[in-house]
Design an enzyme around this catalytic site. Structure first.
Site, PDB file in Angstrom:
ATOM      1  N   CYS A  83      38.036  44.447  37.593  1.00 46.81           N
ATOM      2  CA  CYS A  83      38.603  43.809  38.319  1.00 46.81           C
ATOM      3  C   CYS A  83      38.537  43.469  40.328  1.00 46.81           C
ATOM      4  O   CYS A  83      39.369  43.281  40.693  1.00 46.81           O
ATOM      5  CB  CYS A  83      39.099  42.544  37.632  1.00 46.81           C
ATOM      6  SG  CYS A  83      38.514  42.266  36.320  1.00 46.81           S
ATOM      7  N   ALA A  84      37.770  44.919  40.339  1.00 43.83           N
ATOM      8  CA  ALA A  84      38.359  45.415  41.003  1.00 43.83           C
ATOM      9  C   ALA A  84      37.226  46.414  42.434  1.00 43.83           C
ATOM     10  O   ALA A  84      36.971  46.947  42.575  1.00 43.83           O
ATOM     11  CB  ALA A  84      39.615  46.419  41.428  1.00 43.83           C
TER      12      ALA A  84
END
Length: 491
Positions: free
Chosen positions: A401-402
């Site tokens: 999630c980055a």
């Protein structure tokens, strides 16, 4: 609250539930038990899992950056409260009053844990993501937001309603401060309000960011700053006053509390002036019908303004319990022990030439127990699956999630072979979970992340380092296939 009622005293010694292991909820951040030398007891520490090669092994949970296991103490505290569960801010009965008292005392304890200013508000939310979306909804008109591309999506994406300036990934802490200062200096004179959003510790590299210096730069240019402490708060003390941040957000499920609770704490003015995050009971002080058929609403100006609906009192109490446990265990000791584990993992991986550890700021940068890496010759999903199936080790693989940050870090990653099963993506496609393009890998598209903390036994780290070395030198002992985008053992 009336003098006869002391929620913490009642819950601390119930007749029908186990006594909580902590001190009274209202006792302050320094309360909470003696300092111990080993890992803190967590749920699941004795769980065994089967291995595809036969037998069972104690599960090594090394995915703390996603969700840390709940502390046993937190679970015991929640169980002790459960028989006294009642409505919050709604009832005249004894259990309702007790639950309300416990809820508000939990708010005060979180404020103490974060060293908030007396005027700050503590709002209970569902998670860090929820907290930052709440703040985004409360931004003044024409607010401009500055956010590094290195942020987790929780702090990268909520700002669509504002003017957003995305800053390039810095390669040093000083570079981060310089980048922000240049961006803020480019604002037009008299331009409206501004907000800087920054992580305290990266969920990909574990590196600590220069929060105090970034806050000083923001304030020098008339901007405010919000700290995403999701990865920082479980590993280091966070002082709102010392760091001089305007808001801080974190999640209970990373702070050794169960799922479903989070915190946004900080300055009240923007929050008081904004429309409630959710409209409904609890957020409103009074509601009256108008002659024209509409309604007039007076909203609360306290934290309740953004806590519409029946609050998650158990989630709030669990966070307060975790705050007590971490503070009572002694953050200095927790930090020192975690640094030993970090050194052990990094030294073990550094001794394997095929492994490359991902980093923005370099090997000497201070960090928490979050380490991401790639392995030459391995699809990351395949490697993570083998760690689980053959060694009982739970890690994470993907882009965490980055996405912008990981893709930046993987710019010079080693070549990887095809996936463990038949390729499922079309040529040129990229996948979060490691399924390669039909023509094979051009470069590594994802990574492996190992993360640990206050509840991690030494044996789990030792097993992980040994397993990485064995997989690289000897290969997997089992066959694997791709199923719904994941690499899984072929049974």
């Amino acid at each position: 609250m009336s003098a006869f009622l002391n929620a913490a005293a009642v819950v601390s010694a119930p007749a029908s539930a186990p006594a909580p292991s902590g001190a009274a909820v209202g006792a302050g951040a320094g309360a909470g038990g003696a300092v111990c030398a080993g890992p803190l007891p967590v749920l699941g520490r004795d769980v065994t899992v089967p291995l595809v090669t036969g037998g069972e092994v104690t599960y090594a949970a090394l995915d703390y950056a996603a969700s840390a296991p709940a502390l046993q103490r937190v679970w015991d505290d929640v169980a002790a409260y459960a028989p006294y569960y009642g409505s919050v801010h709604r009832g005249a009965g004894y259990l309702s009053q007790l639950s309300t008292d416990l809820f508000e005392q939990s708010r005060a304890e979180v404020a103490a844990f974060l060293d908030c200013r007396p005027s700050d508000q503590v709002i209970f939310t569902r998670s860090t993501t929820d907290s930052l979306n709440l703040l985004a909804a409360a931004l003044p008109a024409d607010c401009r937001v500055f956010v590094f591309e290195t942020e987790h999506h929780a702090s990268l994406l909520p700002w669509d309603g504002a003017q957003v300036t995305y800053l390039d990934a810095p390669r040093t802490p000083d570079g981060a401060v310089d980048t922000l200062e240049r961006a803020l200096a480019d604002r037009e004179p008299g331009e409206g309000p501004a907000l800087v959003c920054v992580t305290g510790a990266s969920n990909v590299t574990g590196e600590l960011w220069p929060v105090e210096e970034l806050a000083a730069a923001a304030h020098a240019h008339g901007a405010r700053i919000v700290l995403d402490a999701a990865q920082l708060a479980p590993h280091h003390p966070v002082s709102v006053q010392a760091l001089d941040v305007d808001w801080v957000a974190f999640s209970g499920h990373k702070l050794y509390a169960p799922f479903g609770s989070g915190v946004l704490a900080g300055r009240a003015d923007w929050l008081q002036q904004a429309r409630p995050y959710l409209a409904g009971g609890g957020a409103s002080r009074t509601v009256a019908r108008r002659d024209d058929g509409g309604v007039d609403v007076e909203w609360h100006t306290t934290a309740a303004r953004h806590e519409a609906g029946s609050p998650n009192v158990i989630g709030a109490y669990a966070i307060a319990s975790a705050c007590r446990a971490l503070t009572g265990a002694g953050f200095d000791r927790l930090v020192a022990r975690e640094q030993e584990l970090i050194a052990q993992v990094r030294a073990g991986l550094a001794g394997i030439p095929q492994v490359r550890i991902l980093s923005l700021f370099g090997d000497d940068a201070p960090r928490v127990g979050v380490i991401s890496f790639v392995v030459e010759g391995w699809n990351s999903s395949h490697f993570a699956a083998a760690l689980s199936a053959e060694y009982g080790i739970g890690v994470r693989d993907g882009l965490f999630c980055a996405h912008p940050l990981v893709r930046t870090l993987l710019g010079s990653a080693p070549q990887e072979p095809g996936a463990c099963g038949a390729p499922e993506a079309h040529p040129g496609e990229r996948s979060e979970v490691g399924v390669p393009p039909a023509g094979g890998w051009g470069r590594s598209l994802n990574a492996i992340r190992v993360s640990f903390g206050a509840g991690t036994p030494d044996e789990h780290v030792e097993r992980f380092v040994r397993a990485v070395g064995e997989l690289v030198s000897e290969g997997a002992q089992w066959q694997y296939r791709t199923e719904e985008g994941r690499c899984v053992p072929a049974v």
